[in-house]
Design an enzyme around this catalytic site. Structure first.
Site, short mmCIF file in Angstrom:
data_model
loop_
_atom_site.label_atom_id
_atom_site.label_comp_id
_atom_site.label_asym_id
_atom_site.label_seq_id
_atom_site.Cartn_x
_atom_site.Cartn_y
_atom_site.Cartn_z
N SER A 77 0.55 -0.88 0.09
CA SER A 77 0.10 -0.17 -0.57
C SER A 77 0.35 0.86 0.36
O SER A 77 1.88 0.49 0.56
CB SER A 77 -0.57 -0.22 1.38
OG SER A 77 -1.27 1.06 1.51
N TYR A 100 -2.35 -1.36 10.30
CA TYR A 100 -2.50 -1.27 8.97
C TYR A 100 -1.78 -1.07 8.45
O TYR A 100 -0.76 -1.40 7.72
CB TYR A 100 -4.20 -0.35 8.23
CG TYR A 100 -3.44 -0.71 6.97
CD1 TYR A 100 -4.38 -2.07 6.00
CD2 TYR A 100 -3.61 -0.07 5.96
CE1 TYR A 100 -4.30 -2.06 4.98
CE2 TYR A 100 -3.47 -0.28 4.70
CZ TYR A 100 -3.81 -1.13 3.70
OH TYR A 100 -3.55 -1.33 2.62
#
Length: 282
Positions: free
Chosen positions: A136, A149
């Site tokens: 990401s 995350y």
């Protein structure tokens, strides 16, 4: 373009589905992992004879090894592996239960590791292959309210960078795919949200959560174009170790890396004071 055999985890929705569709459109054979028979049938309908579904929980390392071994026998040697399966966990650090943090790492980190470890021995013996995992932009920069995350994606980034240096001698490429905000369900129904319990974070975090929910379904990134980009790098002689996807990701990652560089420069003199005066003892 040479036709290749791919395996992509988590193809029922989102970027995993987009990667698979782009690979199928380019004429490749794609094995996609899903969690249900319904999703398996829907995936195979995308490309009869070329789209092969397999049911897999990526957190089950033995099952991942079994699926990869079976695919190598029944479909053919794997050329491209994309460890895509994962999810987002939103919540401030203090408010996120440890059990939820562990689950985030179990899926985003250990699930990807299990997939890549299952495929690596086959590629090493053949002295070729391309291993990829979806991290990401949150693996290269961090925002408030996504500590678990971002932590999982930072961890995966480190694993991939080290792995790439280990297997380059075998003709195996390793790429971290770093998407920005794409028009998928990631920020909507697919996201897990920790319960709010500490009022002190309201001023900071409430607007962030509301903005993310409002943006879901309206993001800048086009998943189909992300799929085309990922397929493209499998056809070049020297694919990138890092593939940042999206102009928002480019902007935010660049700003984050600049901030790190500025910290290093600002504290360089202090950093140097921690050496022994006589140097290393060799």
């Amino acid at each position: 373009m040479e036709k290749r055999n791919w395996i992509i985890t988590g193809v029922s929705t989102g970027l995993g589905r987009a990667f698979a569709q782009a690979a199928l459109a380019a004429g490749h054979t794609v094995v996609g992992t899903v969690r249900s028979e319904k999703d398996l049938r829907a995936f195979e309908a995308l490309g009869p004879g070329h789209a092969h579904g397999r049911i897999l929980d990526v957190t089950d390392g033995d099952a991942a090894s079994g699926v990869v071994a079976e695919v190598e026998r029944s479909v053919g040697p794997l050329d491209v592996v994309v460890a895509n399966a994962g999810y987002g966990l939103e919540g401030t650090f203090e408010e996120t239960p440890l059990a939820e943090v562990r689950r985030q790492f179990e899926v985003n980190v250990f699930g990807a590791v299990a997939t890549l470890q299952a495929a690596l021995p086959h590629m090493r013996r053949r002295r070729r292959g391309h291993l990829m995992a979806v991290t990401s932009m949150g693996g290269l920069m961090a925002v408030p309210g996504m500590s678990a995350y971002c932590g999982s994606k930072f961890a995966l980034e480190g694993i991939l960078e080290s792995l790439g240096k280990e297997v380059a001698r075998f003709g195996i490429h390793v790429t971290a795919i770093e998407p920005g905000s794409f028009r998928t369900d990631w920020a909507g129904r697919s996201m897990t949200r920790a319960a709010r319990t500490v009022d002190d974070y309201d001023e900071l975090f409430t607007p962030i959560r509301e903005a993310r929910q409002k943006a879901s379904g309206n993001q800048l990134g086009n998943p189909a174009k992300a799929g085309e980009a990922v397929v493209h790098i499998t056809s070049v002689e020297q694919p990138p170790s890092h593939l940042v996807l999206g102009s928002d990701a480019l902007r935010l990652v660049t700003a984050a890396r600049t901030a790190v560089d500025e910290d290093i420069r600002a504290w360089e003199a202090l950093s140097r004071t921690t050496d022994f005066a006589e140097g290393a003892q060799l």
